[in-house]
Design an enzyme around this catalytic site. Structure first.
Site: not given
Ligand code: GLC
Length: 555
Positions: A213, A278
């Site tokens: 994340d 991500e």
């Molecule tokens: C990422 C996740 C999202 C979350 C954010 C903070 O972007 O996909 O859902 O709110 O991180 O952890």
């Protein structure tokens, strides 16, 4: 339970590079299936539906955070990284799920959240209660202005408002997301050691990988300088190089250490353990740095998700991704939707435009769901024919659309409050899955249960049961495509050769005798002479490919 562990399906014997061509199904656990009737999806629900996932033909599942959490950001506020949120089940349930998924031939990828913890994590509680020593794991700073009443810098939270909150003794702590999600200080050796230990904890329990994340956010510029005049989109996208808290070079050191941890499991029964980042990087070159051979295996390709339904734009992203990822010997990945963006049926059903948040798209009265569905069918065949690995967000295979008219009072995404009700946030793509029946809960939970977000009446037409019975459904298309992808491994990672085609048409070969054409032009195009259709996203009257239609063919 619809699963037979004695069935022949097991993890493929060639384990080393399964991830290079894998189709990964994203399980947004709270909305997938509710086993105990409390309105919230859970591990029991997933276990009962593993047979569905096996039959769909995916290779792996990625499960959104399932750790104990106050749920201020739907589980991305983790209070304990080594346990299971009681609403979702127990550690025993998790262990059983991992085993049963493996027995069904499915790999299991978890979500790790290293940028921030929950404010209820033991470390943050100790930081609030303690002194300077307990605070070194987070980013506490004195404020600016008279008596430090102004935040230490100008950073904004992704969810709206300042990225700083003041505590009782007058100092401030950083949170790039919600105030309940304090950012960790990755300069702390203790933080680094802790996350490597968490990786081992789950690898030891058989998980096959992690989705990381906010993988581009952990390292902040020394001295925490102001961002200045930079427009920041939701989720932390910024086109700017040398941004003070996104995509800083320092993150790469963390990932080489993590890669060493994953590689130390290569000889175990389950084989390679992998990462998918991500990372919202400003361009493909910057993204590819995360994928160097001693770093992460894969990363989401958000440039593809963001590309408008336009042949030239798509071809540019496809070529750019293939070239850049090949440069670091990593497979490309493709993704159309996830739990943070407007579902692609609803994006594609609007006039060509760029954007993935409700506020960046044209108004609802420009939405044509039939058009969006037709394009989504073509987009699926395009994606599954591209080299590399692909991601399916739960409900994509049913053609679910964004629920844009949720009543204000049910909205739960922190964005809604933090933006002073100007951004509705991401709840519309998180509505619980319709499995069967003609009314809510549509088999999501037991009869009489109330799902945590209301399901629209229109879901009656897109339940799993309805679509299983319909040869023309999105589900049937996904199953056929994934079956063919298994029968033709050349559709996975490997070479793509463009074929000559007119403007607005994407045509490419994926191995001898196997090709794909997608018509995004304004008129039908002829299939090449001698083509045998393997799969089409819609009817092909007169052997031509209509507008917004994709075809896989042999020749
Ligand atoms: C990422 C996740 C999202 C979350 C954010 C903070 O972007 O996909 O859902 O709110 O991180 O952890």
């Amino acid at each position: 339970m619809d699963l037979h562990p004695s069935a022949t399906a097991t993890l493929p014997a060639t384990t080393t590079d399964w991830w290079r061509s894998a189709v990964v199904y994203q399980l947004y656990i709270r909305s997938f299936a509710d086993g105990d009737g409390d309105g919230i999806g859970d591990i029991a629900g997933i276990r009962a539906r593993l047979g569905y996932l096996r039959d769909l033909g995916v290779d792996a599942v990625w499960i959104n955070p399932w750790y104990p959490s106050p749920m201020a950001d739907a589980g991305y506020d983790v209070a304990d990284y080594r346990a299971i949120e009681p609403t979702f089940g127990t550690s025993e349930d998790a262990a059983a799920l991992i085993d049963e998924a493996h027995a069904a031939g499915l790999r299991v990828i978890l979500d790790i959240v290293p940028n921030h913890t929950s404010d209820q994590h033991d470390w943050f509680r100790a930081a609030l209660a303690g002194g300077a020593a307990e605070r070194t794991r987070y980013l506490f700073r004195p404020g600016r202005g008279v008596d430090g009443e102004l935040p230490p810098n100008d950073w904004q939270s992704v969810f709206g408002g300042p990225a700083w909150t003041r505590v009782a003794d007058g100092s401030w702590y950083l949170h790039l997301f919600d105030p309940t999600q304090p950012d960790l200080d990755w300069n702390s050796p203790e933080v680094r050691a802790e996350f490597e230990s968490i990786l081992r904890f789950w690898f030891d329990r058989g998980v096959d990988g992690f989705r990381i994340d906010v993988a581009h956010g952990m390292v902040k510029a020394d001295g925490l300088p102001d961002v200045g005049d930079d427009k920041q989109e939701m989720l932390g996208t910024s086109d700017r190089l040398d941004h003070p808290h996104w995509d800083r070079d320092g993150v790469h050191e963390i990932y080489s250490a993590w890669r060493a941890v994953a590689d130390s499991y290569a000889d175990t029964l389950e084989g390679a353990r992998i990462f998918v980042a991500e990372a919202w990087a400003p361009n493909a070159e910057r993204l590819s740095l995360y994928l160097r051979p001693d770093e992460l295996h894969t990363a989401f390709n958000f440039a593809y998700l963001d590309a408008p339904w336009d042949a030239a734009a798509l071809r540019e992203v496809i070529d750019g991704s293939l070239t850049t990822f090949a440069g670091v010997a990593a497979p490309a990945t493709w993704v159309l939707s996830n739990h943070d963006v407007v579902r692609h049926v609803s994006r594609l059903g609007r006039p060509v435009g760029k954007g993935h948040t409700l506020s960046s798209l044209s108004p609802i009265d420009t939405l044509d769901l039939e058009l969006g569905t037709r394009r989504a069918r073509a987009a699926a065949l395009l994606m599954f024919a591209l080299p590399g690995s692909a991601y399916v967000y739960q409900g994509d295979e049913l053609g679910l659309w964004e629920v844009e008219d949720l009543p204000d009072e049910v909205l739960q995404d922190p964005t809604w409050e933090r933006s002073a009700h100007t951004e509705r946030g991401r709840d519309g793509c998180r509505v619980p899955i319709p499995w069967s029946g003609g009314a809510s809960p549509f088999g999501f939970g037991p009869e009489g249960s109330t799902p945590w977000l209301p399901q629209p009446a229109g879901f009656a037409g897109v339940t799993v049961a309805a679509e299983e019975a319909d040869p023309g459904s999105m589900l049937t298309l996904y199953r056929s495509a994934l079956r063919l992808r298994r029968e033709h491994p050349e559709l996975g990672d490997g070479e793509l050769t463009w074929l000559p085609s007119g403007p607005g048409v994407l045509a490419f070969r994926r191995g001898p005798g196997l090709a794909c054409v997608v018509n995004l032009s304004g008129e039908p195009v002829a299939l090449p002479a001698g083509a045998t259709v393997l799969l089409a996203s819609g009817p092909l009257p007169g052997a031509a490919v209509p507008v917004d239609t994709a075809v896989w063919f042999a020749d």
